[in-house]
Design a protein around this motif. Sequence first.
Motif, PDB file in Angstrom:
ATOM      1  N   ARG A   9      30.663 -19.418 -67.471  1.00 15.93           N
ATOM      2  CA  ARG A   9      30.852 -19.528 -66.047  1.00 15.93           C
ATOM      3  C   ARG A   9      30.326 -18.321 -65.545  1.00 15.93           C
ATOM      4  NH1 ARG A   9      35.574 -20.716 -66.317  1.00 15.93           N
ATOM      5  NH2 ARG A   9      35.338 -22.845 -65.984  1.00 15.93           N
ATOM      6  N   ALA A  10      30.491 -16.985 -65.716  1.00 17.43           N
ATOM      7  CA  ALA A  10      29.923 -15.873 -65.131  1.00 17.43           C
ATOM      8  C   ALA A  10      28.535 -15.767 -65.258  1.00 17.43           C
ATOM      9  CB  ALA A  10      30.342 -14.518 -65.851  1.00 17.43           C
ATOM     10  N   PHE A  11      27.797 -16.311 -66.394  1.00 19.23           N
ATOM     11  CA  PHE A  11      26.392 -16.186 -66.795  1.00 19.23           C
ATOM     12  C   PHE A  11      25.845 -17.245 -65.551  1.00 19.23           C
ATOM     13  CE2 PHE A  11      23.065 -19.247 -68.282  1.00 19.23           C
ATOM     14  CZ  PHE A  11      22.135 -18.209 -68.370  1.00 19.23           C
ATOM     15  N   CYS A  12      26.543 -18.337 -65.378  1.00 14.03           N
ATOM     16  CA  CYS A  12      26.006 -19.550 -64.403  1.00 14.03           C
ATOM     17  C   CYS A  12      25.934 -18.830 -62.943  1.00 14.03           C
ATOM     18  CB  CYS A  12      26.773 -20.736 -64.498  1.00 14.03           C
ATOM     19  SG  CYS A  12      26.313 -21.825 -65.931  1.00 14.03           S
ATOM     20  N   ARG A  13      26.936 -18.235 -62.709  1.00 17.71           N
ATOM     21  CA  ARG A  13      27.234 -17.656 -61.190  1.00 17.71           C
ATOM     22  C   ARG A  13      26.009 -16.590 -61.156  1.00 17.71           C
ATOM     23  NH1 ARG A  13      29.009 -21.275 -59.461  1.00 17.71           N
ATOM     24  NH2 ARG A  13      30.959 -21.825 -59.188  1.00 17.71           N
ATOM     25  N   VAL A  14      25.666 -15.949 -62.152  1.00 16.93           N
ATOM     26  CA  VAL A  14      24.685 -14.923 -62.077  1.00 16.93           C
ATOM     27  C   VAL A  14      23.365 -15.476 -61.738  1.00 16.93           C
ATOM     28  CG1 VAL A  14      23.341 -13.087 -63.073  1.00 16.93           C
ATOM     29  CG2 VAL A  14      25.734 -12.929 -63.277  1.00 16.93           C
ATOM     30  N   ALA A  23      27.762 -12.085 -58.150  1.00 15.80           N
ATOM     31  CA  ALA A  23      28.381 -12.819 -59.041  1.00 15.80           C
ATOM     32  C   ALA A  23      29.965 -12.382 -59.175  1.00 15.80           C
ATOM     33  CB  ALA A  23      27.895 -13.226 -60.578  1.00 15.80           C
ATOM     34  N   ALA A  24      29.892 -11.099 -59.481  1.00 15.45           N
ATOM     35  CA  ALA A  24      31.310 -10.509 -59.284  1.00 15.45           C
ATOM     36  C   ALA A  24      32.188 -10.586 -58.264  1.00 15.45           C
ATOM     37  CB  ALA A  24      31.113  -8.802 -59.488  1.00 15.45           C
ATOM     38  N   ARG A  25      31.609 -10.677 -56.816  1.00 16.94           N
ATOM     39  CA  ARG A  25      32.320 -10.796 -55.690  1.00 16.94           C
ATOM     40  C   ARG A  25      32.728 -12.184 -55.746  1.00 16.94           C
ATOM     41  NH1 ARG A  25      28.027  -7.572 -53.438  1.00 16.94           N
ATOM     42  NH2 ARG A  25      26.874  -9.550 -52.603  1.00 16.94           N
ATOM     43  N   VAL A  26      32.147 -13.173 -56.106  1.00 14.06           N
ATOM     44  CA  VAL A  26      32.602 -14.210 -55.955  1.00 14.06           C
ATOM     45  C   VAL A  26      33.564 -14.742 -57.237  1.00 14.06           C
ATOM     46  CG1 VAL A  26      31.789 -16.893 -56.609  1.00 14.06           C
ATOM     47  CG2 VAL A  26      30.370 -15.400 -55.005  1.00 14.06           C
ATOM     48  N   LEU A  27      33.596 -14.314 -58.056  1.00 15.35           N
ATOM     49  CA  LEU A  27      34.483 -14.286 -59.163  1.00 15.35           C
ATOM     50  C   LEU A  27      35.617 -13.439 -59.400  1.00 15.35           C
ATOM     51  CD1 LEU A  27      32.119 -15.074 -62.303  1.00 15.35           C
ATOM     52  CD2 LEU A  27      33.307 -16.826 -60.962  1.00 15.35           C
ATOM     53  N   GLY A  28      35.840 -12.597 -58.396  1.00 17.56           N
ATOM     54  CA  GLY A  28      36.605 -11.480 -58.402  1.00 17.56           C
ATOM     55  C   GLY A  28      36.796 -10.568 -59.475  1.00 17.56           C
ATOM     56  N   GLU A  29      35.714 -10.264 -60.043  1.00 18.38           N
ATOM     57  CA  GLU A  29      35.472  -8.993 -60.950  1.00 18.38           C
ATOM     58  C   GLU A  29      34.739  -8.127 -60.796  1.00 18.38           C
ATOM     59  OE1 GLU A  29      35.151 -10.805 -65.239  1.00 18.38           O
ATOM     60  OE2 GLU A  29      35.483 -12.774 -64.719  1.00 18.38           O
ATOM     61  N   THR A  30      34.555  -7.006 -61.552  1.00 18.92           N
ATOM     62  CA  THR A  30      33.878  -5.711 -61.316  1.00 18.92           C
ATOM     63  C   THR A  30      32.314  -6.176 -62.054  1.00 18.92           C
ATOM     64  OG1 THR A  30      34.267  -4.931 -63.505  1.00 18.92           O
ATOM     65  CG2 THR A  30      35.832  -4.225 -61.661  1.00 18.92           C
ATOM     66  N   LYS A  31      31.326  -5.257 -61.532  1.00 22.80           N
ATOM     67  CA  LYS A  31      30.150  -5.634 -61.918  1.00 22.80           C
ATOM     68  C   LYS A  31      29.861  -5.251 -63.260  1.00 22.80           C
ATOM     69  CE  LYS A  31      25.353  -3.856 -61.258  1.00 22.80           C
ATOM     70  NZ  LYS A  31      24.508  -3.101 -60.434  1.00 22.80           N
ATOM     71  N   GLY A  32      30.803  -4.376 -63.875  1.00 25.39           N
ATOM     72  CA  GLY A  32      30.880  -3.966 -65.274  1.00 25.39           C
ATOM     73  C   GLY A  32      31.478  -4.843 -66.386  1.00 25.39           C
ATOM     74  N   SER A  33      32.390  -5.614 -65.746  1.00 25.28           N
ATOM     75  CA  SER A  33      32.938  -6.726 -66.228  1.00 25.28           C
ATOM     76  C   SER A  33      31.862  -7.890 -66.685  1.00 25.28           C
ATOM     77  CB  SER A  33      34.202  -7.338 -65.620  1.00 25.28           C
ATOM     78  OG  SER A  33      34.702  -8.647 -66.197  1.00 25.28           O
ATOM     79  N   ILE A  34      31.196  -8.356 -65.413  1.00 30.36           N
ATOM     80  CA  ILE A  34      30.370  -9.448 -65.428  1.00 30.36           C
ATOM     81  C   ILE A  34      29.209  -8.863 -66.656  1.00 30.36           C
ATOM     82  CG2 ILE A  34      28.600 -10.592 -64.262  1.00 30.36           C
ATOM     83  CD1 ILE A  34      31.303 -11.514 -63.705  1.00 30.36           C
TER      84      ILE A  34
END
Length: 298
Positions: A9-14, A23-34
């Motif tokens: 899902r993270a890959f698709c958002r990117v 993608a990090a903002r939309v998914l509520g994660e950090t850039k490093g996590s993505i």
Amino acid sequence: MNGSLTDVRAFCRVVELGTLSAAARVLGETKGSISRRLRRLESSLGLTLLARHPRSVTVTGEGQLFYGKAREGLLLLEEGAELARATRSEPRGVLRITAPLDLGQEWLPPIIVDFARQYPQIRVELLLSDQRLDLASHQIDVALRATEGGLPDMGYSARALTPLTMGWFAAPDYLAQAPAPQCPEDLHGHALILAGQGSQGCRVRLRQGAMEEQLTFWPRLQTLDYASVLRLALCGGGLGFMPSLVAAQAVSRGQLQPVLTAWQAPAAELYLITQSGLRAPGRVQAFKEFLLAALAVD
């Protein structure tokens, strides 16, 4: 493949949003996590899915192929979850709708309000823009598009809703001072309010049976959108040329009157656009049926 669904899902958002930060903002994660999710997914597949650049990423050929199937798979899973929930409860969730400014400001609001009252478990987000926002990258469920030729957004599923007929409308105060036109040539003697841009005049085609008139006007008031045409006409500025749906509420309240109704302008078409290939989620299907019912009443 050992990567988790969250990594996919993270890959698709990117891919859809173009950067890891978005993608990090939309998914509520950090850039490093993505970034870690992407590396884990690529390692699992043994492929390079994205080419990294200082401020963006681009999809490799292998990544594009994987994205197409991954996106389809995620939508299938979402559909399955929606169907399972639908067996126990009414439609729910967030419904994101985009529409042109003209229709979104004047015609759509009472429909949205009535829909929200009937489906209290659905939260509506309305994005009004004359730009044709991409459904996938902006996470949009429903797009309303007006067009005069061909189906718009052909990568998605399009349903014709209703013709968008154009007409002339004026406030009673204006008509009390200037008699309503009886034929197209009479329009030249009126203060006109038209949507358009440039200094070459505004061209209008009008038909009555087999007769057709093509006229060029230099309106007294000119603007870029029909919502402004409506407001200027309501203020008594002259005869406004606009879609009947935009003027409908003002006409029903007696604030505007249609004139020169025997002459018709070529109609555009209003379409409802949704993501294609899968059964629509319950919230989307509910809105589609509600909108069709509202148009049938109108």
